[in-house]
Write a protein that holds these residues in place. Structure first.
Motif, PDB file in Angstrom:
ATOM      1  N   TYR A  67      -0.051  30.489  30.142  1.00  0.00           N
ATOM      2  CA  TYR A  67       1.558  30.607  30.299  1.00  0.00           C
ATOM      3  C   TYR A  67       1.962  30.167  28.839  1.00  0.00           C
ATOM      4  O   TYR A  67       3.016  30.967  28.541  1.00  0.00           O
ATOM      5  CB  TYR A  67       1.853  29.344  31.068  1.00  0.00           C
ATOM      6  CG  TYR A  67       3.416  29.359  31.410  1.00  0.00           C
ATOM      7  CD1 TYR A  67       3.872  30.283  32.332  1.00  0.00           C
ATOM      8  CD2 TYR A  67       4.252  28.309  31.078  1.00  0.00           C
ATOM      9  CE1 TYR A  67       5.253  30.426  32.572  1.00  0.00           C
ATOM     10  CE2 TYR A  67       5.602  28.332  31.277  1.00  0.00           C
ATOM     11  CZ  TYR A  67       6.062  29.464  32.201  1.00  0.00           C
ATOM     12  OH  TYR A  67       7.522  29.376  32.234  1.00  0.00           O
ATOM     13  N   ALA A  68       1.514  29.143  27.841  1.00  0.00           N
ATOM     14  CA  ALA A  68       2.163  28.934  26.831  1.00  0.00           C
ATOM     15  C   ALA A  68       1.817  30.244  25.817  1.00  0.00           C
ATOM     16  O   ALA A  68       2.688  30.423  25.089  1.00  0.00           O
ATOM     17  CB  ALA A  68       1.462  27.775  26.378  1.00  0.00           C
ATOM     18  N   LEU A  69       0.740  30.805  25.840  1.00  0.00           N
ATOM     19  CA  LEU A  69       0.432  32.050  25.091  1.00  0.00           C
ATOM     20  C   LEU A  69       1.434  33.139  25.465  1.00  0.00           C
ATOM     21  O   LEU A  69       2.208  33.871  24.612  1.00  0.00           O
ATOM     22  CB  LEU A  69      -0.903  32.612  25.337  1.00  0.00           C
ATOM     23  CG  LEU A  69      -0.978  34.048  24.780  1.00  0.00           C
ATOM     24  CD1 LEU A  69      -1.441  33.681  23.171  1.00  0.00           C
ATOM     25  CD2 LEU A  69      -2.411  34.295  25.475  1.00  0.00           C
ATOM     26  N   LEU A  70       1.819  33.419  26.691  1.00  0.00           N
ATOM     27  CA  LEU A  70       3.036  34.218  27.176  1.00  0.00           C
ATOM     28  C   LEU A  70       4.371  34.042  26.646  1.00  0.00           C
ATOM     29  O   LEU A  70       5.113  34.758  26.296  1.00  0.00           O
ATOM     30  CB  LEU A  70       2.628  34.465  28.730  1.00  0.00           C
ATOM     31  CG  LEU A  70       1.534  34.931  29.209  1.00  0.00           C
ATOM     32  CD1 LEU A  70       1.295  35.006  30.648  1.00  0.00           C
ATOM     33  CD2 LEU A  70       1.568  36.751  28.785  1.00  0.00           C
ATOM     34  N   LEU A  71       4.500  32.496  26.653  1.00  0.00           N
ATOM     35  CA  LEU A  71       5.801  32.189  25.890  1.00  0.00           C
ATOM     36  C   LEU A  71       6.005  32.375  24.440  1.00  0.00           C
ATOM     37  O   LEU A  71       6.915  33.094  24.194  1.00  0.00           O
ATOM     38  CB  LEU A  71       5.978  30.768  26.136  1.00  0.00           C
ATOM     39  CG  LEU A  71       6.291  30.158  27.486  1.00  0.00           C
ATOM     40  CD1 LEU A  71       6.138  28.553  27.569  1.00  0.00           C
ATOM     41  CD2 LEU A  71       7.548  30.371  28.021  1.00  0.00           C
ATOM     42  N   GLN A  72       4.626  32.375  23.910  1.00  0.00           N
ATOM     43  CA  GLN A  72       5.002  33.039  22.468  1.00  0.00           C
ATOM     44  C   GLN A  72       5.197  34.380  22.203  1.00  0.00           C
ATOM     45  O   GLN A  72       5.740  34.941  21.511  1.00  0.00           O
ATOM     46  CB  GLN A  72       3.309  32.648  21.717  1.00  0.00           C
ATOM     47  CG  GLN A  72       3.546  31.137  21.667  1.00  0.00           C
ATOM     48  CD  GLN A  72       1.932  30.708  21.033  1.00  0.00           C
ATOM     49  OE1 GLN A  72       1.102  30.806  21.617  1.00  0.00           O
ATOM     50  NE2 GLN A  72       1.728  30.669  19.304  1.00  0.00           N
ATOM     51  N   GLN A  73       4.470  35.186  23.331  1.00  0.00           N
ATOM     52  CA  GLN A  73       4.415  36.498  23.389  1.00  0.00           C
ATOM     53  C   GLN A  73       6.088  37.300  23.429  1.00  0.00           C
ATOM     54  O   GLN A  73       6.111  38.093  23.059  1.00  0.00           O
ATOM     55  CB  GLN A  73       3.434  37.298  24.201  1.00  0.00           C
ATOM     56  CG  GLN A  73       2.018  37.495  23.729  1.00  0.00           C
ATOM     57  CD  GLN A  73       1.263  38.334  24.546  1.00  0.00           C
ATOM     58  OE1 GLN A  73       0.619  37.965  25.579  1.00  0.00           O
ATOM     59  NE2 GLN A  73       1.350  39.594  24.043  1.00  0.00           N
ATOM     60  N   THR A  74       6.675  36.488  24.421  1.00  0.00           N
ATOM     61  CA  THR A  74       7.756  36.722  24.434  1.00  0.00           C
ATOM     62  C   THR A  74       8.944  36.072  23.632  1.00  0.00           C
ATOM     63  O   THR A  74      10.189  36.232  23.828  1.00  0.00           O
ATOM     64  CB  THR A  74       8.150  36.410  26.198  1.00  0.00           C
ATOM     65  OG1 THR A  74       7.898  35.153  26.438  1.00  0.00           O
ATOM     66  CG2 THR A  74       7.250  37.495  27.093  1.00  0.00           C
ATOM     67  N   GLY A  75       8.521  35.529  22.744  1.00  0.00           N
ATOM     68  CA  GLY A  75       9.424  35.014  21.654  1.00  0.00           C
ATOM     69  C   GLY A  75      10.168  33.614  21.940  1.00  0.00           C
ATOM     70  O   GLY A  75      10.734  33.295  21.327  1.00  0.00           O
ATOM     71  N   ARG A  76       9.615  32.906  23.235  1.00  0.00           N
ATOM     72  CA  ARG A  76      10.054  31.668  23.332  1.00  0.00           C
ATOM     73  C   ARG A  76       9.299  30.524  22.752  1.00  0.00           C
ATOM     74  O   ARG A  76       8.710  29.774  23.333  1.00  0.00           O
ATOM     75  CB  ARG A  76      10.207  31.451  24.741  1.00  0.00           C
ATOM     76  CG  ARG A  76      11.079  32.316  25.571  1.00  0.00           C
ATOM     77  CD  ARG A  76      10.753  32.369  27.151  1.00  0.00           C
ATOM     78  NE  ARG A  76      11.007  31.221  27.917  1.00  0.00           N
ATOM     79  CZ  ARG A  76      10.849  30.950  29.009  1.00  0.00           C
ATOM     80  NH1 ARG A  76      10.559  31.925  29.774  1.00  0.00           N
ATOM     81  NH2 ARG A  76      10.889  29.558  29.360  1.00  0.00           N
ATOM     82  N   MET A  77       9.369  30.658  21.391  1.00  0.00           N
ATOM     83  CA  MET A  77       8.580  29.662  20.515  1.00  0.00           C
ATOM     84  C   MET A  77       8.623  28.130  20.787  1.00  0.00           C
ATOM     85  O   MET A  77       7.952  27.342  20.707  1.00  0.00           O
ATOM     86  CB  MET A  77       8.725  29.972  19.140  1.00  0.00           C
ATOM     87  CG  MET A  77       8.282  31.426  18.639  1.00  0.00           C
ATOM     88  SD  MET A  77       6.691  31.660  19.078  1.00  0.00           S
ATOM     89  CE  MET A  77       6.565  33.309  18.972  1.00  0.00           C
ATOM     90  N   GLU A  78      10.072  27.605  21.089  1.00  0.00           N
ATOM     91  CA  GLU A  78      10.284  26.219  21.101  1.00  0.00           C
ATOM     92  C   GLU A  78       9.866  25.926  22.614  1.00  0.00           C
ATOM     93  O   GLU A  78       9.035  24.784  22.654  1.00  0.00           O
ATOM     94  CB  GLU A  78      11.724  26.077  21.203  1.00  0.00           C
ATOM     95  CG  GLU A  78      12.229  26.150  19.730  1.00  0.00           C
ATOM     96  CD  GLU A  78      13.692  25.749  19.755  1.00  0.00           C
ATOM     97  OE1 GLU A  78      14.274  25.499  20.774  1.00  0.00           O
ATOM     98  OE2 GLU A  78      14.206  25.842  18.687  1.00  0.00           O
ATOM     99  N   ASP A  79       9.837  26.707  23.690  1.00  0.00           N
ATOM    100  CA  ASP A  79       9.205  26.295  24.862  1.00  0.00           C
ATOM    101  C   ASP A  79       7.768  26.256  24.751  1.00  0.00           C
ATOM    102  O   ASP A  79       6.867  25.522  25.567  1.00  0.00           O
ATOM    103  CB  ASP A  79       9.499  27.309  26.078  1.00  0.00           C
ATOM    104  CG  ASP A  79      10.916  27.299  26.297  1.00  0.00           C
ATOM    105  OD1 ASP A  79      11.422  26.382  26.036  1.00  0.00           O
ATOM    106  OD2 ASP A  79      11.487  28.127  26.721  1.00  0.00           O
ATOM    107  N   ALA A  80       7.024  27.216  24.211  1.00  0.00           N
ATOM    108  CA  ALA A  80       5.413  27.287  23.673  1.00  0.00           C
ATOM    109  C   ALA A  80       5.153  26.170  23.147  1.00  0.00           C
ATOM    110  O   ALA A  80       3.916  25.357  23.438  1.00  0.00           O
ATOM    111  CB  ALA A  80       5.501  28.828  23.217  1.00  0.00           C
TER     112      ALA A  80
END
Length: 281
Positions: free
Chosen positions: A202-215
């Motif tokens: 899930y964290a990896l996918l947050l990164q892939q979709t540009g949600r770096m703070e959430d990741a």
């Protein structure tokens, strides 16, 4: 609030896929099917697809038997014998018995026989989720992504929140459609303690979709329960770097280097970024 700064050297899709699959190969638990992590280890990280014709044979020394080896249901033999033995059990026991039989066939190099056994069983027992998950894993490791997607799609129709299906399907589509993979994992997730691997993906996918703070926040939670995982530290460093948190990113890269990454490509990337960030002082 820090502005989002996407650096293609830091957050390229190929790197994120490599990180995600590398972390999964270290952290995946094999309690349900001991050879699934072996199959996932054979994925080509740059595009999450294997093109080799055969899977790697899992080590019998690393296998964890699910059923008493003395059980007659576990005896080696033709696939039809395994199916006949399984039918005398509860559905759950049938499912696990057929999975174990398939894994033993793989140990013996009988990949096609294992595929045939699992395919026949899930056709007669559609709710055999362990067998379906194992079949999908084998197909993915063989590069048969179209067939794997059909198996998983049917599984998700039958059990939309079965965690094994969700993780495999997310890995299958994450390169082409990370938003779809993220949305799938966001629905009724397990707890972090129940399945850390789920949240790593899930964290990896947050990164892939540009949600770096959430990741970044998710990696902090993951590192609380696995603080010596160098690959998690590297993923965390990538997210921090993309956010522009240079000092924190440098520290995370150093920690990743200290705990080790176990992969030449990741080691090379980590060292290069660490040198670059040190030059930004």
């Amino acid at each position: 609030m820090l502005s989002l700064r996407l650096n293609p050297r830091c957050v390229s899709p190929a790197l994120l896929l490599w990180l995600g699959l590398s972390i999964a190969s270290v952290s995946a638990q094999a309690a349900e099917a001991p050879s699934r992590s072996e199959f996932l280890n054979s994925f080509e990280a740059a595009d999450a697809v294997v093109t080799s014709e055969q899977t790697q044979r899992p080590s019998t020394e690393r296998s964890v038997r699910l059923i008493d080896p003395q059980s007659t249901a576990m005896s080696e033999g033709p696939a039809d014998n395994a199916l006949r033995s399984a039918r005398a059990m509860t559905p759950e026991a049938q499912d696990l018995t057929v999975v174990q039989q398939a894994l033993e066939q793989i140990d013996q190099g009988q990949i096609l026989e294992a595929i045939a056994l699992l395919t026949e069983f899930i056709e007669s027992q559609p709710q055999a989720h362990q067998s379906r998950e194992t079949l999908a894993t084998i197909l993915l490791a063989r590069g048969e992504t179209g067939q794997a997607q059909r198996v998983l799609t049917r599984g998700l129709e039958l059990a939309p929140n079965f965690v094994g299906y969700k993780k495999l399907f997310a890995r299958l589509v994450m390169a082409a459609d990370p938003a779809r993979a993220l949305a799938l994992l966001a629905e009724l997730p397990p707890t972090l303690e129940q399945d850390p691997e789920y949240y790593q993906l899930y964290a990896l996918l947050l990164q892939q979709t540009g949600r770096m703070e959430d990741a970044s926040a998710m990696y902090q939670r993951l590192l609380q329960i696995d603080p010596t995982n160098g690959r998690l530290w590297l993923s965390y460093a990538v997210a921090l770097d993309a956010m522009g948190s240079v000092d924190d990113a440098r520290s995370a890269h150093q920690t990743a280097n200290r705990y080790g990454l176990g992969d030449p490509t990741l080691n090379q990337y980590n060292v290069q970024r660490l040198k670059s960030l040190r030059g930004n002082r």
